[in-house]
Design an enzyme around this catalytic site. Structure first.
Site, PDB file in Angstrom:
ATOM      1  N   ARG A  98       0.853  -1.200   0.000  1.00  0.00           N
ATOM      2  CA  ARG A  98       0.000   0.000   0.000  1.00  0.00           C
ATOM      3  C   ARG A  98       0.882   1.240   0.000  1.00  0.00           C
ATOM      4  O   ARG A  98       1.858   1.323   0.747  1.00  0.00           O
ATOM      5  CB  ARG A  98      -0.898   0.028   1.256  1.00  0.00           C
ATOM      6  CG  ARG A  98      -2.054  -0.955   1.221  1.00  0.00           C
ATOM      7  CD  ARG A  98      -3.146  -0.497   0.263  1.00  0.00           C
ATOM      8  NE  ARG A  98      -4.217  -1.457   0.118  1.00  0.00           N
ATOM      9  CZ  ARG A  98      -4.296  -2.384  -0.830  1.00  0.00           C
ATOM     10  NH1 ARG A  98      -3.329  -2.515  -1.715  1.00  0.00           N
ATOM     11  NH2 ARG A  98      -5.334  -3.201  -0.901  1.00  0.00           N
ATOM     12  N   GLU A 151      -2.158   7.913  -6.729  1.00  0.00           N
ATOM     13  CA  GLU A 151      -2.083   7.058  -7.916  1.00  0.00           C
ATOM     14  C   GLU A 151      -3.014   7.597  -8.997  1.00  0.00           C
ATOM     15  O   GLU A 151      -4.215   7.655  -8.775  1.00  0.00           O
ATOM     16  CB  GLU A 151      -2.430   5.606  -7.543  1.00  0.00           C
ATOM     17  CG  GLU A 151      -1.392   4.993  -6.605  1.00  0.00           C
ATOM     18  CD  GLU A 151      -1.616   3.498  -6.328  1.00  0.00           C
ATOM     19  OE1 GLU A 151      -2.621   2.945  -6.814  1.00  0.00           O
ATOM     20  OE2 GLU A 151      -0.784   2.894  -5.641  1.00  0.00           O
ATOM     21  N   HIS A 161       0.959  -0.073 -10.088  1.00  0.00           N
ATOM     22  CA  HIS A 161       0.084  -0.871  -9.217  1.00  0.00           C
ATOM     23  C   HIS A 161      -0.356  -2.166  -9.930  1.00  0.00           C
ATOM     24  O   HIS A 161      -1.541  -2.383 -10.198  1.00  0.00           O
ATOM     25  CB  HIS A 161      -1.139  -0.061  -8.778  1.00  0.00           C
ATOM     26  CG  HIS A 161      -1.773  -0.596  -7.521  1.00  0.00           C
ATOM     27  ND1 HIS A 161      -2.366   0.204  -6.580  1.00  0.00           N
ATOM     28  CD2 HIS A 161      -1.905  -1.874  -7.044  1.00  0.00           C
ATOM     29  CE1 HIS A 161      -2.844  -0.534  -5.586  1.00  0.00           C
ATOM     30  NE2 HIS A 161      -2.564  -1.798  -5.845  1.00  0.00           N
TER      31      HIS A 161
END
Length: 536
Positions: A240, A269, A287
């Protein structure tokens, strides 16, 4: 088996593997898939659905949750629920569920890939080659063999990373605030404190949730902890964004304290500030931890199966805010839930004229082991019964204790191995409102909830807690029941059952099962001292 909730219509707001929709539809759920909705479109759309499935792009905020008048479950096809306001969902009694094991292997494999790339500069060498260079000296690396890997967070993913990197001859050490050291020792990870861990590691990888409830959280690796590490330590974050402080990481990279970083996740993000990504010793991905065909198929299948299992009363897997429900799938737990709810309703009815500061204590009585675990859902069930007729909106096992707390009702629960009279196991509910105390004891007999005792008076026969019930306390006398029967007949009600307690100090509690509730309790006042009624 009793289903906790029922779902007719479900919305999938992102690209989830087609098997998810197929499994749900095969089980009678009407599924709509709509991708790339704006926040406003989602708020308008969600009103029509009892279920919602998301991945990570959909932000299920309190605003979305409060607009969802029918919503009962939010399923996240993936690990973690950072994009869901779990507190807001809990307050509304909505179950939040994720798929904790769906992308375990994919995330572990990407982490291992990051460690290998950091040791041999594979991405930088590949880009150099594409630029037309042949730069052998620039990309001198180091072996993983004999090096120490520190793993912070030793759950599913941390464990799989450890097993894979051990095959490269790495020594694996770690830290986890929850999993015992003897468990991690079985898969070759020696546990230690973070203070002991930092100076030992050549590589550090983090696999912790970004949650305030854990002792390991935001900014775990920061200026202070980087200073305790070996000079040149390499770090990986495929968990995370924010577990490693991004500012501190950049400073450590620039000073050489950190020799390289593999990052799959970021605070923002996509990242607005690209200084970390542009650093020559950083390798980064957008990601991709769960971005494999296998993980997406597994997560899509898992969330669908978990929802179907819950609807069919088989099991509850992956619920992050409804642990109380996990133990409600045993065969007789539903009867105990009904009992708790009925005792809560009775206790509330007994205190109707004394509404104020309220304390409710629930004690699970008996030696049976399952009762110790049921103390949790008994509290929720009693709170649900207490709150049922109030203007509290939809109250269920998920939010009952939260709603009770907000309403100023203090609920506590304990377990006692003292065996009550008339039954091997029982539930005792004691309420105190403005100094006025009430006590109700019930149990489950032949899978049906029954009342054994009310305010110290033990019923000669257990009272079945079903239908419309009229409770009253009166002086024992032969004329009592004919008088009550006459009043009920005059009101057009039929008596269906009758139970009386043993007489204490010349008074007794009676319970009459009636065809419907009395419109005016005052008609009984000339014959009784206390009277209350309820439907269960």
């Amino acid at each position: 088996k009793m289903a906790l909730v029922s779902i007719q219509r479900l919305l999938i707001s992102e690209s989830v593997d087609p098997c998810c929709k197929q499994i749900l539809q095969e089980n009678g759920i009407d599924v709509t898939a709509k991708q790339n909705m704006s926040k406003e479109e989602l708020i308008a759309e969600i009103k029509d659905y009892e279920g919602l499935i998301v991945r990570s792009a959909t932000k299920v905020t309190a605003e979305v949750i409060n607009a969802a008048s029918k919503l009962k479950i939010i399923g996240r096809a993936g690990t973690g629920v950072d994009n869901v306001d779990v507190d807001a969902a809990t307050k509304k009694g909505i179950i939040v569920m994720n798929t904790p094991s769906g992308n375990t292997i994919s995330a572990a494999e990407l982490t291992c890939g990051m460690v290998m790339c950091l040791s041999r500069h594979i991405p930088q060498a590949a880009m150099s080659m594409k630029s037309g260079n042949w730069d052998r000296k620039k990309f001198m690396g180091s072996e993983l063999y004999g090096k120490t890997l520190g793993i912070v967070g030793l759950g599913r993913i941390g464990k799989e990373v450890a097993l894979r990197m051990q095959s490269f001859g790495m020594k694996t050490v770690g830290y986890d605030p929850i999993i015992p050291p003897e468990v991690t020792a079985t898969f070759g990870v020696e546990q230690m404190s973070l203070e002991q861990l930092w100076p030992l590691c050549d590589y550090i990888t983090v696999h912790t949730p970004l949650m305030p409830s854990t002792t390991v959280t935001r900014g775990l690796l920061n200026d202070t902890t980087f200073a305790r590490c070996k000079k040149g330590v390499k770090v990986v974050n495929c968990a995370r964004g924010g577990i490693i402080d991004e500012g501190a990481l950049l400073r450590a990279l620039e000073s050489g304290q950190c020799g390289g970083a593999g990052l799959d996740v970021f605070v923002d993000e996509p990242p607005k500030d690209r200084s970390l990504i542009n650093h020559p010793n950083v390798i980064s991905c957008p990601h991709l931890g769960a971005s494999t065909k296998e993980a997406q198929a597994r997560c899509g299948q898992d969330i669908a199966v978990q929802i179907v299992d819950m609807l069919e009363g088989k099991a509850l897997t992956g619920a992050v805010n409804a642990q109380v429900l996990a133990s409600t799938f045993s065969p007789n737990s539903q009867a105990w839930i009904k009992l708790g709810e009925a005792l809560g309703t009775i206790s509330k009815a007994c205190t109707m004229e004394n509404q104020g500061h309220c304390q409710v204590n629930i004690t699970a009585l008996g030696t049976r082991g399952s009762l110790k675990t049921s103390a949790g859902y008994l509290s929720s069930a009693v709170a649900m019964g207490w709150l049922r007729d109030g203007s509290n909106g939809h109250v269920n096992l998920v939010n009952a204790l939260t709603v009770a707390k907000e309403a100023g009702i203090k609920v506590t629960s304990t377990h006692s191995s003292a065996v009550p009279s008339l039954s091997r196991t029982a539930c005792l509910v004691e309420t105190s409102v403005n100094g006025s105390c009430h006590r109700a004891v019930g149990s489950v007999q032949e899978d049906s909830p029954v009342l054994l005792e009310l305010n110290g008076s033990v019923f000669r026969q257990p009272v079945p807690l079903a239908g419309n019930l009229l409770f009253f306390k009166a002086v024992s006398n032969p004329q009592l029941m004919p008088s009550v029967a006459g009043v009920l007949a005059a009101a057009g009600l039929q008596m269906e059952t009758f139970s009386a307690s043993s007489s204490t100090t010349g008074e007794q509690w009676c319970c009459v099962g009636v065809s419907s509730l009395l419109s005016d309790l005052n008609v009984l006042k000339p014959h009784v001292k206390e009277v209350t009624q309820l439907s269960v």
